[in-house]
Write an enzyme that holds these catalytic residues in place. Structure first.
Site, PDB file in Angstrom:
ATOM      1  N   THR A  93       0.871  -1.178   0.000  1.00  0.00           N
ATOM      2  CA  THR A  93       0.000   0.000   0.000  1.00  0.00           C
ATOM      3  C   THR A  93       0.908   1.228   0.000  1.00  0.00           C
ATOM      4  O   THR A  93       2.129   1.103   0.165  1.00  0.00           O
ATOM      5  CB  THR A  93      -0.858   0.050   1.277  1.00  0.00           C
ATOM      6  N   VAL A 148       7.708  -2.216   6.701  1.00  0.00           N
ATOM      7  CA  VAL A 148       7.602  -0.763   6.764  1.00  0.00           C
ATOM      8  C   VAL A 148       8.305  -0.189   5.537  1.00  0.00           C
ATOM      9  O   VAL A 148       9.499  -0.375   5.347  1.00  0.00           O
ATOM     10  CB  VAL A 148       8.233  -0.223   8.060  1.00  0.00           C
ATOM     11  N   LYS A 149       7.502   0.490   4.706  1.00  0.00           N
ATOM     12  CA  LYS A 149       8.004   0.978   3.415  1.00  0.00           C
ATOM     13  C   LYS A 149       8.393   2.443   3.578  1.00  0.00           C
ATOM     14  O   LYS A 149       7.550   3.300   3.837  1.00  0.00           O
ATOM     15  CB  LYS A 149       6.842   0.858   2.424  1.00  0.00           C
ATOM     16  N   ILE A 150       9.669   2.708   3.420  1.00  0.00           N
ATOM     17  CA  ILE A 150      10.163   4.056   3.736  1.00  0.00           C
ATOM     18  C   ILE A 150      10.747   4.725   2.501  1.00  0.00           C
ATOM     19  O   ILE A 150      11.619   4.150   1.825  1.00  0.00           O
ATOM     20  CB  ILE A 150      11.227   3.952   4.864  1.00  0.00           C
TER      21      ILE A 150
END
Ligand code: E4P
Length: 280
Positions: A93, A148-150
């Protein structure tokens, strides 16, 4: 740290060092030598490494883990359909796809987690390392397999390094060059998300960047997996697969189109109509 997280860490270390001792692993992962020995035995059983006297070495067959297909959406309806087909490995997402659903983030992630049990990638919106880390830790509490997409910024990379060391899986996103991807791997990211389609949109060949990243990671044995993002067509999926990436994240409509071919439809129609001609 869970077993699976430790195994990921061991693979990352082996990708960089090729060989490691039980003592070194026990020190860096802060668990007993017997836990590490059990990990190595289990991982050897899965063909992920080879045990040596007092340690382990990288197993050459480790690439035989298959290509991951993530669904690039926050839509419950789409995730339900695709999960039902049994072909997706996880969901990605981003703030835009979450906003489109008009639902509370926490509730949405928890709902997705009831539909499928693969990784769910979610982006924190903080931009300073300390705040990214706190947000990431909260996100990681929502579900056992949160990535966790950073976004790739200096603050983002600082956060990735700390989170990865603490056992939280990370993905570095908004990647548009192999030099950015190199830094993501150095920071210890689990995944790197190069945006192929957005480069195509501005007249550059997105898949060239992807091929470069695959080569760079191969040159140095980085354990970070390349998941091609911003995919617009089945052709990009084919090209991604040919380049040897770890996976792709695709919108639902591309997923549906992957299976389609006019000659398959024509062939099916002919088989069925011929079958009807057989006297019963
Ligand atoms: C995935 O991780 C990205 O958020 C996504 O692929 C972006 O795709 P877009 O360029 O179609 O918005």
């Amino acid at each position: 740290m869970f077993n699976s997280q430790r195994h990921e860490e061991i693979l990352k270390i082996l990708a960089e060092k090729r060989s490691i001792t039980v003592e070194e692993l026990s020190r860096s992962l802060k668990v007993s030598s017997s836990t590490i020995r059990r990990d190595l035995e289990e991982m050897e059983g899965k063909g992920l490494l080879r045990r040596t006297h007092g340690g382990a070495i990288r197993e050459r067959k480790e690439r035989a883990r298959g290509m991951k297909i993530f669904l690039d959406t926050a839509s419950i309806e789409e995730i339900k359909k695709a999960t039902d087909w049994g072909l997706i490995d996880g969901v990605t997402t981003n703030p835009s796809s979450i906003a489109k659903e008009g639902k509370d983030l926490e509730a949405l992630i928890k709902e997705i987690a009831t539909i499928m049990d693969g990784p769910i990638c979610v982006e924190p919106v903080a931009t300073e390392a300390g705040k990214i880390i706190s947000e990431a830790e909260e996100l990681a509490k929502l579900y056992k397999n949160i990535i966790v997409k950073i976004p790739i910024t200096l603050e983002g990379l600082k956060a990735v390094k700390i989170l990865s060391k603490g056992g939280i899986k990370t993905g570095v996103t908004l990647i548009f060059s192999s030099s950015q991807a190199l830094l993501a791997a150095k920071a210890g990211a689990t995944y790197c998300f190069p945006f192929a389609g957005r480069l195509d949109d501005i007249g550059q060949e997105g898949m060239d960047m992807v091929k470069d990243i695959v080569q760079v990671y191969k040159n140095y044995g980085f354990g970070t997996e390349v998941i091609v993002a911003s995919i617009r067509s089945p052709l990009q999926v084919q090209k991604a697969a040919l380049s040897g990436v770890g996976g792709v994240t695709i919108p639902f409509d591309v997923f549906e189109r992957l299976i389609k071919h006019p000659l398959t439809d024509e062939g099916m129609e002919k088989f069925l109509s011929d079958w009807k001609k057989i006297p019963k």
